[in-house]
Design a protein around this motif. Structure first.
Motif, short mmCIF file in Angstrom:
data_model
loop_
_atom_site.label_atom_id
_atom_site.label_comp_id
_atom_site.label_asym_id
_atom_site.label_seq_id
_atom_site.Cartn_x
_atom_site.Cartn_y
_atom_site.Cartn_z
N TRP A 13 34.86 46.72 -17.26
CA TRP A 13 34.88 47.48 -16.08
C TRP A 13 35.37 48.85 -16.57
O TRP A 13 35.19 50.03 -15.80
N ALA A 243 19.69 61.17 -7.49
CA ALA A 243 19.85 60.21 -8.15
C ALA A 243 20.65 59.10 -7.62
O ALA A 243 20.44 57.79 -7.91
N LEU A 247 19.84 55.11 -7.05
CA LEU A 247 20.79 54.14 -7.42
C LEU A 247 21.19 53.29 -6.36
O LEU A 247 21.27 51.81 -6.55
N ARG B 92 26.74 42.34 -10.44
CA ARG B 92 25.66 43.65 -10.49
C ARG B 92 26.44 44.97 -10.10
O ARG B 92 25.85 45.89 -10.53
N ALA B 93 27.59 44.79 -9.67
CA ALA B 93 28.32 46.01 -9.24
C ALA B 93 28.52 46.83 -10.42
O ALA B 93 28.46 48.03 -10.62
N LEU B 94 28.96 46.13 -11.39
CA LEU B 94 29.24 46.62 -12.62
C LEU B 94 28.08 47.12 -13.30
O LEU B 94 28.14 48.49 -13.73
N ALA B 96 25.49 48.45 -12.00
CA ALA B 96 25.17 49.70 -11.13
C ALA B 96 26.01 50.93 -11.54
O ALA B 96 25.45 51.92 -11.63
N LEU B 97 27.45 50.61 -11.66
CA LEU B 97 28.11 51.84 -12.07
C LEU B 97 28.10 52.18 -13.37
O LEU B 97 27.71 53.37 -13.61
N PHE B 98 27.24 51.35 -14.17
CA PHE B 98 27.30 51.62 -15.62
C PHE B 98 25.84 51.92 -15.89
O PHE B 98 25.71 53.00 -16.54
N GLY B 99 24.90 51.77 -14.76
CA GLY B 99 23.43 52.28 -14.78
C GLY B 99 23.41 53.76 -14.18
O GLY B 99 22.42 54.30 -14.06
N LEU B 100 24.91 54.40 -13.86
CA LEU B 100 24.73 55.51 -13.09
C LEU B 100 24.03 56.80 -13.77
O LEU B 100 23.27 57.49 -13.44
N PRO B 101 24.26 56.65 -15.33
CA PRO B 101 23.66 58.00 -15.99
C PRO B 101 22.28 57.66 -16.07
O PRO B 101 21.25 58.79 -16.42
N PRO B 103 19.30 57.34 -14.10
CA PRO B 103 18.58 58.29 -13.25
C PRO B 103 18.92 59.72 -13.22
O PRO B 103 18.25 60.43 -12.48
N VAL B 104 20.17 59.92 -13.88
CA VAL B 104 20.61 61.47 -13.60
C VAL B 104 20.00 62.39 -14.65
O VAL B 104 19.81 61.79 -15.83
#
Lengths: 257, 271
Positions: A13, A243, A247, B92-94, B96-101, B103-104
């Motif tokens: 986390w 983006a 997401l 999955r929420a983790l 999603a946070l993690f995948g943020l970069p 599509p940026v």
């Protein structure tokens, strides 16, 4: 046994937050009005950066409009061009699918500034340089492959048999498309459209080389990073918005599956 | 239902790509063959190629670009393997946070890096002035940081996608037979992740090799990456600037095309 410790969970986390929090704080940074070193927190917040971004007469507003227009147009055209190809790929009807995939995706790996510069040579001769049309063509090199591959993942045996059933029940081409095909591939269609938009939206090298005189969001953003960080943060927040939207859509789709 | 033959169906998309991409390469080659200041207009000459190949700034740039490419890719791979181990099987929420970069846009990651660790950035203020310089440093650490931030999550998600519960079960089995964490990584996990990881890494390497907007924002003034060097050449007032710019860009294109063909050969071998 392999133990999954609480430490590992906290670590996971922490990394996830460290990766994502700076992007969230970007929006906050755009409201900074005065932040003299070495203060840890800004002295004053305000709307200065946003008033510059949204003011008339600066490059920011046309850049936003141009980037959105080019991204929408490129994606829409790409969806039409991609449709038959995606269908043939998705239904595995090609004898040599690898060849098609290679031809389509090879350009994506070549630096956009190189492709843009080569295209600019033609656009100058054809009198197209510095037009939105030239930008759409240049972005197409990078948008179309993503759209084809993502759209192809929606087609397959299942969609085909649904269509055949609709056909047997007498649905015409238009009805079949509207009532059967599009709803059946909706998730892939949405992802392909989103990805296409994002790829065009983020194009820097092609936009700079082909549309030198046209304000595009990423091109306008770069000089502000050094000259005026809050303005860069404001433009960056706008640049980030699609983006984040993508997401959210992707993770909602993920949950539905 | 009438069907268009598959070979015809792929034509519109393929032809557009072949025309635009092929046209771009032809355009760049033609520009690169324009004569320098001494030549006559309309003449074909190799002056620009000779000029860049003997230019020390070009050779420095080639070395620098190769260095940041290899270093960013290697670091991203190692970080990705570690992170995949950390996040697999979690919520999955983790992810999603993690995948943020992912599509940026790269440029935005560079902007965020500057706002955080650049001069007078957030970290500077929290920690006092940093004892080292990451932005615009000669080793290209700032550029590498941007690419690792953006590409390590991408590679992680590629790896995690193939690490399903059955791999976990095999790891459990290996563990009960006394395999340590490194042995499990080598003999159970690695065979699974090798293909997607090397596939993803070649893509990452191609992106870094052509990096343009990222070094413009966080890169050193010398040496420059090849794409930025090409931009400088195009912007000089010298007559052969455009031709030199096109030559430099053709070198980057050639390297990435070779990378891509390696990728294809690998994929063929795996089939």
């Amino acid at each position: 046994m392999i133990r999954r410790t609480r430490l590992a969970r906290i670590g996971a986390w922490a990394v996830a937050l460290a990766v994502s929090v700076p992007f969230v704080i970007l929006l906050l940074q755009s409201f900074v009005e005065s932040w003299r070193a070495p203060a840890v927190l800004p002295q004053r917040f305000g709307l200065r950066a946003w008033s510059i971004v949204l003011a008339e007469g600066t490059a920011a507003r046309p850049a936003l409009v141009n980037s959105a227009l080019v991204a929408l147009a490129t994606t829409t055209i790409a969806l039409f061009l991609a449709w038959p190809a995606a269908r043939a790929l998705g239904e595995s009807r090609l004898r040599r699918p690898t060849l098609v995939v290679v031809v389509m995706t090879l350009p994506v790996l070549v630096p956009p500034y190189a492709v843009g510069t080569g295209l600019a040579e033609w656009f100058i001769r054809l009198g197209l340089v510095d037009s939105l049309f030239a930008l759409i063509l240049a972005h197409m090199v990078y948008v179309l492959p993503y759209v084809v591959l993502l759209l192809a993942s929606g087609f397959g045996r299942e969609v085909e048999s649904l269509e055949e059933a609709a056909c047997a029940m007498g649905a015409g081409t238009v009805h079949r498309l509207r009532l059967v095909t599009i709803p059946a591939i909706a998730p892939s269609l949405a992802l392909a459209a989103l990805m296409g938009f994002l790829v065009s939206w983020g194009q820097y090298g092609t936009s700079l080389s082909v549309g030198g005189g046209i304000a595009m969001l990423p091109v306008v953003l770069v000089p502000f990073v050094q000259a005026d960080p809050p303005v860069a943060a404001a433009l960056g927040s706008l640049f980030l918005a699609p983006a984040v939207f993508a997401l959210i859509v992707a993770s909602r789709q993920d949950r539905m599956n | 239902m009438r069907r268009v033959p598959a070979a015809v169906a792929v034509l519109p998309a393929c032809m557009i790509i072949v025309a635009l991409f092929g046209g771009a390469l032809v355009g760049a080659v033609r520009t690169s063959l324009e004569p320098g200041p001494a030549g006559l207009a309309g003449e074909v000459s190799l002056d620009a190629w000779r000029a860049i190949l003997t230019d020390p700034a070009f050779l420095d740039s080639l070395l620098f670009t190769s260095w940041i490419t290899l270093a960013s890719t290697a670091i991203s791979m190692i970080v990705a393997v570690g992170l995949a181990h950390l996040i697999r099987g979690r919520r999955r929420a983790l992810w999603a946070l993690f995948g943020l970069p992912v599509p940026v846009p790269h440029l935005l990651v560079a902007v965020v890096v500057v706002l955080w660790i650049g001069p007078a950035g957030v970290v500077d203020r929290l920690a006092g002035a940093l004892p080292f310089e990451l932005i615009r440093d000669r080793a290209g650490l700032g550029i590498m940081l941007v690419y690792v931030l953006k590409e390590a999550p991408f590679l992680t998600l590629l790896i995690v996608a193939v690490l399903g519960p059955e791999v976990r079960a095999r790891e459990e089995a290996a563990a009960t037979m006394g395999a340590g964490p490194l042995q499990r990584l080598r003999w159970v996990v690695w065979p699974r992740i090798a293909a997607p990881l090397s596939f993803g890494s070649l893509i990452v390497a191609a992106f870094v090799f052509g990096s343009f907007e990222v070094p413009l924002v966080v890169g050193p003034t010398y040496p420059k990456t090849l794409a930025v060097l090409a931009l400088d050449a195009a912007r000089t007032s010298e007559l052969d600037g455009q031709a030199r710019s096109a030559s430099i860009l053709l070198v980057t294109a050639a390297v990435t095309i070779v990378c891509a063909l390696l990728l294809v050969r690998r994929a063929r071998a795996d089939e």
